[in-house]
Each structure stands twice: as C-alpha cells, then as structure tokens.
Design a protein around this motif. Structure first.
Motif, PDB file in Angstrom:
ATOM      1  N   VAL A  34      -3.534   4.896  -1.564  1.00 20.52           N
ATOM      2  CA  VAL A  34      -4.544   5.257  -0.565  1.00 20.52           C
ATOM      3  C   VAL A  34      -4.367   6.711  -0.138  1.00 20.52           C
ATOM      4  O   VAL A  34      -3.265   7.135   0.236  1.00 20.52           O
ATOM      5  CB  VAL A  34      -4.462   4.347   0.682  1.00 20.52           C
ATOM      6  CG1 VAL A  34      -5.508   4.754   1.712  1.00 20.52           C
ATOM      7  CG2 VAL A  34      -4.652   2.880   0.291  1.00 20.52           C
ATOM      8  N   VAL A  63       0.870  -1.188   0.000  1.00 17.14           N
ATOM      9  CA  VAL A  63       0.000   0.000   0.000  1.00 17.14           C
ATOM     10  C   VAL A  63       0.900   1.230   0.000  1.00 17.14           C
ATOM     11  O   VAL A  63       1.848   1.318   0.798  1.00 17.14           O
ATOM     12  CB  VAL A  63      -0.897   0.026   1.263  1.00 17.14           C
ATOM     13  CG1 VAL A  63      -1.555   1.398   1.437  1.00 17.14           C
ATOM     14  CG2 VAL A  63      -1.969  -1.063   1.175  1.00 17.14           C
ATOM     15  N   VAL A 122      -7.902   3.963  -3.201  1.00 20.16           N
ATOM     16  CA  VAL A 122      -8.844   3.923  -2.082  1.00 20.16           C
ATOM     17  C   VAL A 122      -8.859   5.282  -1.403  1.00 20.16           C
ATOM     18  O   VAL A 122      -7.802   5.906  -1.216  1.00 20.16           O
ATOM     19  CB  VAL A 122      -8.410   2.858  -1.045  1.00 20.16           C
ATOM     20  CG1 VAL A 122      -9.372   2.838   0.138  1.00 20.16           C
ATOM     21  CG2 VAL A 122      -8.308   1.484  -1.672  1.00 20.16           C
ATOM     22  N   GLY A 177      -4.002   4.563   4.950  1.00 19.25           N
ATOM     23  CA  GLY A 177      -3.151   3.630   4.207  1.00 19.25           C
ATOM     24  C   GLY A 177      -2.457   2.642   5.131  1.00 19.25           C
ATOM     25  O   GLY A 177      -2.429   1.433   4.863  1.00 19.25           O
ATOM     26  N   GLY A 182       0.687   5.221   0.723  1.00 19.17           N
ATOM     27  CA  GLY A 182      -0.188   6.236   1.301  1.00 19.17           C
ATOM     28  C   GLY A 182       0.338   7.622   0.994  1.00 19.17           C
ATOM     29  O   GLY A 182       1.551   7.852   0.950  1.00 19.17           O
TER      30      GLY A 182
END
Ligand code: PRP
Ligand code: ADE
Length: 212
Positions: A129, A63, A157, A74, A65
């Motif tokens: 994210v 992930v 996301v 995240g 972030g």
C-alpha cells in the motif's frame, strides 16, 4: 472487515478535495493528504478501497506500507482488514537487521529503502500500500524486497496508479486497486497530472467538521 453499504461507489467525490502543488517542480504535482483530514472523505476512501479488494477477492496475511504516506493508508486498511502492518522504510531508520534496495522515483533521484529481515515466513501474502503510484519506481523497490524474503505480492493499493508501461506491467501481474478507477475521467486527468477540480479547489473543503 467493516464496510458500510453506500450504494453506487463510482463518484469518488473525495478526490475533488486533493490539493494542487503550489511549490513547484521539486514536489509531487498534487497532495492527496487533504483526503485524510476529513472524516467522511477518509472513511469513504477506505470503504471504496476495501469494497474493491473484496470484489477482486484480494486476500492478504499482512499489509506492507511504503514510507512515508503509505503508512497512513496502509495502517488504516490493515486495521479494517484485521491484519498486521509492516512498514517499508526509507533507508537508515530501522535499528534491526534489514534488506535494502535502491529505486528511482518521479523526482529523478535514486533512494534506498529497507525492510526488516526476517519479516515473515515463506509464502506470506503481502498487500503493498502506498499513497500514490506515479512512475512505479518506488513500488518496484517494494516488490523486490517482499519477493526476496519469499513473500507473495497479494496486490497493490493506492489512491491513484498513473498509467505507464511499468504500471501496465503491475496491473498484468498483480491485483491493483486504486480510488482512481481505470477508464474514468479521474484516471485520464491523473495521467496528464492536472485535475479539473483544481480550478474550484479550496482548502476549507477538507476541514474536519467541528463538534462544537
Ligand atoms: O511512483 P513513484 O514515481 O515512485 O512515486 C511514488 C512515491 O512518491 C511519493 O512518495 P515520496 O517519495 O514523495 O515520499 P513521502 O511518502 O514521504 O511523501 C508517493 O507517496 C510514493 O511513495
Ligand atoms: N503523493 C503524490 N502525489 C502526486 N503525485 C505523486 N507522485 C508521486 N507521489 C505523488
């Protein structure tokens, strides 16, 4: 993946505790971080995002972030997914070799952000994210950073992805998951940047429950 079955998930009740801007045009129009204060709200948010990622069969190796508030969401999602977390930072913070891009965001200002280089091997699937996507300018910078190092954007996301030409392009190109669901009243209200919940908003609704 840790997931509690909570039945129908479309009420997204925790969106009601997002705080309206009280400081004027220099700031974002609302503050979603009140969701993070409250354990039930934060965990329900994470559960909903994870359920939608699972339903969409979105998989990732890491992930990434986005600085700053994308770090909160995240890192929490990465921990639940059992993958690592790669911070994409506002420029001038990382003391290692970096790649840098310029981007424009909702504020109308141009900023730079950086990602460590090298950060991963070719073909690594990176889930982006961030807390919120408004114009999509910040995400655009992150996509460029990920792809320039040979990464594959596995999806994006956020609590909300406002609808506009650029975010329509993201939805056409990548799996996009947000707590604010397309077609919902929440999406319409986010697009027009005012929420009906603001009329009944109280900061106390987000307070952590005390154990004493
Ligand atoms: O879609 P855009 O118009 O690019 O805006 C989205 C970005 O703006 C906000 O962050 P901000 O830059 O305010 O910084 P912060 O995370 O440090 O609060 C938000 O968390 C996204 O990162
Ligand atoms: N955190 C945020 N909240 C609301 N609108 C935004 N636009 C960009 N960032 C935002």
């Amino acid at each position: 993946m840790t997931l509690q079955d909570k039945g129908p998930r479309d009420d997204r009740w925790y969106l009601n505790i997002m705080a309206p801007n009280t400081k004027g045009d220099k700031f974002a129009w609302l503050d979603p971080t009140s969701i993070y204060i409250n354990a039930q709200a934060f965990n329900d948010l994470l559960d909903d995002l994870l359920a939608d990622l699972k339903a969409g069969e979105v998989e990732c190796d890491v992930v990434a972030g986005l600085d700053a508030m994308g770090f909160v969401l995240g890192a929490a999602l990465a921990a639940r997914l059992g993958v690592g977390f790669l911070p994409i930072r506002k420029a001038g913070k990382l003391c290692v070799d970096t790649d840098k891009v310029s981007f424009g965001n909702y504020s109308g200002r141009t900023q730079d952000m950086e990602m460590r280089m090298p950060a991963y091997g070719p073909g690594t699937r990176v889930l982006l994210v961030d807390q919120w996507v408004e114009t999509g300018g910040t995400m655009d910078g992150a996509i460029r950073l990920v792809e320039r190092q040979g990464g594959v954007v596995a999806g994006m996301v956020a609590v909300a992805i406002e609808e506009n030409e650029r975010t329509d392009g993201y939805r056409a190109s990548y799996p996009c998951v947000s707590a604010v669901m397309q077609g919902s009243r929440w999406q319409t209200e986010c697009n027009s940047q005012t929420l009906s919940s603001f009329t009944t908003y109280t900061p106390e609704a987000a307070f952590p429950q005390t154990k004493r």
